[in-house]
Design an enzyme around this catalytic site. Structure first.
Site, PDB file in Angstrom:
ATOM      1  N   PRO A  67       0.828  -1.217   0.000  1.00  0.00           N
ATOM      2  CA  PRO A  67       0.000   0.000   0.000  1.00  0.00           C
ATOM      3  C   PRO A  67       0.855   1.257   0.000  1.00  0.00           C
ATOM      4  CG  PRO A  67      -0.878  -1.595   1.543  1.00  0.00           C
ATOM      5  CD  PRO A  67       0.431  -2.153   1.062  1.00  0.00           C
ATOM      6  N   CYS A  68       0.440   2.232  -0.811  1.00  0.00           N
ATOM      7  CA  CYS A  68       1.262   3.428  -0.996  1.00  0.00           C
ATOM      8  C   CYS A  68       1.014   4.489   0.066  1.00  0.00           C
ATOM      9  CB  CYS A  68       0.998   4.022  -2.375  1.00  0.00           C
ATOM     10  SG  CYS A  68      -0.703   4.623  -2.600  1.00  0.00           S
ATOM     11  N   GLN A  69      -0.058   4.330   0.864  1.00  0.00           N
ATOM     12  CA  GLN A  69      -0.460   5.406   1.777  1.00  0.00           C
ATOM     13  C   GLN A  69       0.649   5.875   2.729  1.00  0.00           C
ATOM     14  OE1 GLN A  69      -2.331   2.877   0.927  1.00  0.00           O
ATOM     15  NE2 GLN A  69      -4.268   3.699   0.198  1.00  0.00           N
ATOM     16  N   PHE A  71       3.661   6.392   2.218  1.00  0.00           N
ATOM     17  CA  PHE A  71       4.679   7.188   1.551  1.00  0.00           C
ATOM     18  C   PHE A  71       4.093   8.237   0.616  1.00  0.00           C
ATOM     19  CE2 PHE A  71       5.978   2.630   1.770  1.00  0.00           C
ATOM     20  CZ  PHE A  71       6.699   2.733   2.946  1.00  0.00           C
ATOM     21  N   SER A  72       2.771   8.344   0.584  1.00  0.00           N
ATOM     22  CA  SER A  72       2.122   9.287  -0.316  1.00  0.00           C
ATOM     23  C   SER A  72       2.257  10.710   0.201  1.00  0.00           C
ATOM     24  CB  SER A  72       0.636   8.938  -0.466  1.00  0.00           C
ATOM     25  OG  SER A  72      -0.033   9.945  -1.197  1.00  0.00           O
TER      26      SER A  72
END
Length: 356
Positions: A67-69, A71-72
């Site tokens: 999941p990218c959250q 590092f977003s």
């Protein structure tokens, strides 16, 4: 990612994710196993027991799309009572993925994430790359634009390819403004031919071609937004939100896409007019789920299941199919080239033995 790898000619054994709402979409379209579990609670040994094919590690590609959250750049930091940042619950999933790499030692590894993995997630990424080096992998990584690979979307992504068998090189762009490259694929080329629908409407002849409903006020706002790239800055004063009267940022929200450019980056709220430049270029609505899927390069026969919020997440979180296809094709071609070279060398050595 799975759809793109299958299109590249790779046999995908399974996908692993903790989201129960993805199972029907994944298994129905890809015809393989969906393991609904948290990889933090899954052991590599158990995975190999379920899929004995993993024992032949020289024919295995492991792909991690954590999941990218964490590092977003869009994520707001949370802090404890002492003012220290609270790590996102998914921040260590790349490290967890690394457990499987170390145990299985696949021939190849691929990672996809947001560019922020090299920023906010630099420590996590550095540890992962150090592990790959220690395990004897050759690595190449790059932040790239999906639009440079034929995806009709201005989506920046971080890609890492690692291999024990060859020195990988991230494939060069195929599309762009430079001489010799194909022109960017556009919103017009991608969604113009879908049947018109109204806000809140559905076309029963095209799977997932439905759009979110709009309140009377939102309908007035999209009607006041000029076609082909207009924004909320074009509204009359009586339609402007109070919060926007003193704040000039985030001008993309409530905006329309431009016909002859790639779309903005799609998010899990890509069906929502108020969460980005997700307005249709000329129809008075947000883009439909089918149009969003097309902008992520899913084929029309790839059918999504769930409510509009769940499908929005499936589409917005996805790796563009074409981008996954290109990366998978590159890895498969280099894999086959390596073993062809190895076979040639063995044959040549075998022919020389009688002469000695």
């Amino acid at each position: 990612m799975t759809r793109g790898l299958i299109d590249a000619g790779i046999q995908v054994l399974a996908g692993i994710d903790s989201n129960p709402h993805c199972r029907e979409t994944y298994e129905t379209n890809n015809h393989n196993k969906y393991l609904e579990c948290d990889i933090c609670e899954l052991t590599p040994t158990h995975l190999v027991e379920m899929f004995p094919e993993l024992k032949n590690a020289n024919n295995v590609l492991l792909v991690g799309c954590a999941p990218c959250q964490p590092f977003s750049l869009l994520r707001k930091e949370e802090y404890d009572e002492n003012g220290n940042p609270i790590p996102h619950k998914s921040v260590n999933l790349l490290t967890e993925f690394g457990r499987f790499v170390k145990h299985i030692r696949p021939a190849h590894v691929m990672v996809e994430n947001v560019p922020g993995l090299k920023g906010k997630g630099a420590d996590v990424l550095d540890n992962f790359k150090n592990m790959l080096n220690e395990e004897g992998y050759h690595v190449d990584d790059k932040i790239l634009y999906a639009k440079n690979y034929g995806v009709p979307q201005n989506r920046r992504r971080y890609i890492l390819i690692a291999s024990r068998l060859f020195q990988p090189v991230i494939p060069n762009p195929t599309h762009g403004t430079e001489q010799g490259l194909l022109p960017y694929c556009t919103v017009r080329q991608t969604i113009e031919n879908y049947p018109p629908i109204a806000a809140g409407g559905t076309d029963e002849n095209v799977a997932n071609h439905c759009s979110s409903s709009l309140s009377d006020l939102l309908l007035q706002r999209i009607q006041a937004t000029p076609h082909n790239g207009g924004s909320r800055t074009d509204w009359p004063e009586n339609l402007v939100l109070n919060c926007h009267k003193t704040f000039k940022g985030h001008t993309d929200v409530y905006g329309r896409m431009k016909w002859d450019e790639p779309s903005p980056t799609l998010t899990v709220k890509c069906f929502s007019l108020s969460n980005g430049r997700f307005g249709h270029p000329e129809q008075d609505r947000a883009i439909s789920l089918r149009e969003a899927a097309a902008l992520q390069t899913f084929p029309d026969d790839y059918i999504f299941y769930g409510n509009i919020q769940e499908i929005g997440k499936q589409i917005g979180n996805a790796v563009p199919v074409l981008l996954a296809n290109i990366m998978g094709t590159y890895i498969l071609n280099e894999h086959n080239k390596y073993f062809k070279m190895l076979k040639t060398q063995m044959n040549e050595q075998g022919q020389e033995k009688p002469k000695s």
